[in-house]
Design a protein around this motif. Structure first.
Motif, PDB file in Angstrom:
ATOM      1  N   PRO A 167       0.807  -1.229   0.000  1.00  0.00           N
ATOM      2  CA  PRO A 167       0.000   0.000   0.000  1.00  0.00           C
ATOM      3  C   PRO A 167       0.837   1.275   0.000  1.00  0.00           C
ATOM      4  CG  PRO A 167      -0.164  -1.140   2.106  1.00  0.00           C
ATOM      5  CD  PRO A 167       0.565  -2.049   1.181  1.00  0.00           C
ATOM      6  N   ASN A 168       1.944   1.285   0.699  1.00  0.00           N
ATOM      7  CA  ASN A 168       2.785   2.492   0.734  1.00  0.00           C
ATOM      8  C   ASN A 168       3.485   2.735  -0.598  1.00  0.00           C
ATOM      9  OD1 ASN A 168       2.033   3.075   3.354  1.00  0.00           O
ATOM     10  ND2 ASN A 168       3.777   1.988   4.247  1.00  0.00           N
ATOM     11  N   TYR A 169       3.851   1.680  -1.270  1.00  0.00           N
ATOM     12  CA  TYR A 169       4.451   1.795  -2.598  1.00  0.00           C
ATOM     13  C   TYR A 169       3.447   2.428  -3.552  1.00  0.00           C
ATOM     14  CZ  TYR A 169       6.853   0.111  -6.872  1.00  0.00           C
ATOM     15  OH  TYR A 169       7.491   0.015  -8.092  1.00  0.00           O
ATOM     16  N   SER A 170       2.233   1.911  -3.533  1.00  0.00           N
ATOM     17  CA  SER A 170       1.186   2.437  -4.396  1.00  0.00           C
ATOM     18  C   SER A 170       0.878   3.890  -4.068  1.00  0.00           C
ATOM     19  CB  SER A 170      -0.077   1.581  -4.248  1.00  0.00           C
ATOM     20  OG  SER A 170      -1.062   2.000  -5.139  1.00  0.00           O
ATOM     21  N   LEU A 171       0.871   4.225  -2.797  1.00  0.00           N
ATOM     22  CA  LEU A 171       0.636   5.606  -2.376  1.00  0.00           C
ATOM     23  C   LEU A 171       1.743   6.519  -2.893  1.00  0.00           C
ATOM     24  CD1 LEU A 171      -1.030   7.625  -0.685  1.00  0.00           C
ATOM     25  CD2 LEU A 171       0.392   6.980   1.274  1.00  0.00           C
TER      26      LEU A 171
END
Length: 182
Positions: A167-171
């Motif tokens: 999720p943090n990568y996508s964010l």
């Protein structure tokens, strides 16, 4: 390395020790590549871990953006353009995998989802390698812009597909693209 974790045998890894050296995203990705709906033991093999993260996550996926973002930044003032027919076909191919990848996640077939995501990255990298936008910048800047735009669009689709795992990568990718709803 295929041994059960044990404090007494010295095969135990403290999560804090891991986090002192590596991103949790790497471990999340590695284990996602191994997760199936069955209740099997998961092993942490450091060689496999290193290869999977370096080859897949960094070499195939992140490298897609790393190759193209500097060109879009330097030559096109961070502006994407319209897609030509090949670019549309590439992004359509990537987009059409959404329902399959979603089903894999819902069925806890994370390994299958990551395989399909890597295949999309492979197709995008093959497209970029074939089109050679770094050469097109000198001979056909409009075509180079279209190729770069297609590659970055597919990278964004891949990042969306990775959201349940990273999720943090996508964010971070969403912020990179200056999207408003992140």
């Amino acid at each position: 390395n295929s041994e059960k974790m044990s404090k007494s045998k010295g095969t135990f890894i403290n999560a804090r020790d891991y986090l002192n050296y590596l991103s949790p995203a790497f471990l999340r990705y590695y284990y996602a590549c191994k997760l199936t709906p069955e209740f099997d033991d998961l092993y942490l093999n450091f060689t496999d871990f290193e290869n999977r993260v370096n080859s897949d996550l960094i070499g195939k996926i992140t490298n897609l953006a790393s190759r193209l973002a500097p060109m879009i930044n330097k030559k096109y003032n961070n502006k994407l353009c319209s897609l030509d027919s090949e670019g549309k076909a590439l992004t359509k191919l990537a987009s059409e995998k959404a329902s399959t990848i979603s089903s894999y996640y819902e069925e806890r077939k994370f390994a299958r989802a990551t395989i399909l995501i890597r295949q999309i990255a492979d197709e995008a990298n093959k497209y970029i390698d074939t089109k050679e936008p770094w050469k097109l910048l000198k001979t056909d800047p409009l075509k180079a812009h279209e190729v770069i735009t297609a590659g970055l669009n597919v990278f964004r689709i891949i990042a969306i597909y990775l959201t349940p795992i990273l999720p943090n990568y996508s964010l971070a990718v969403s912020k990179l693209f200056k999207e408003k709803n992140y």
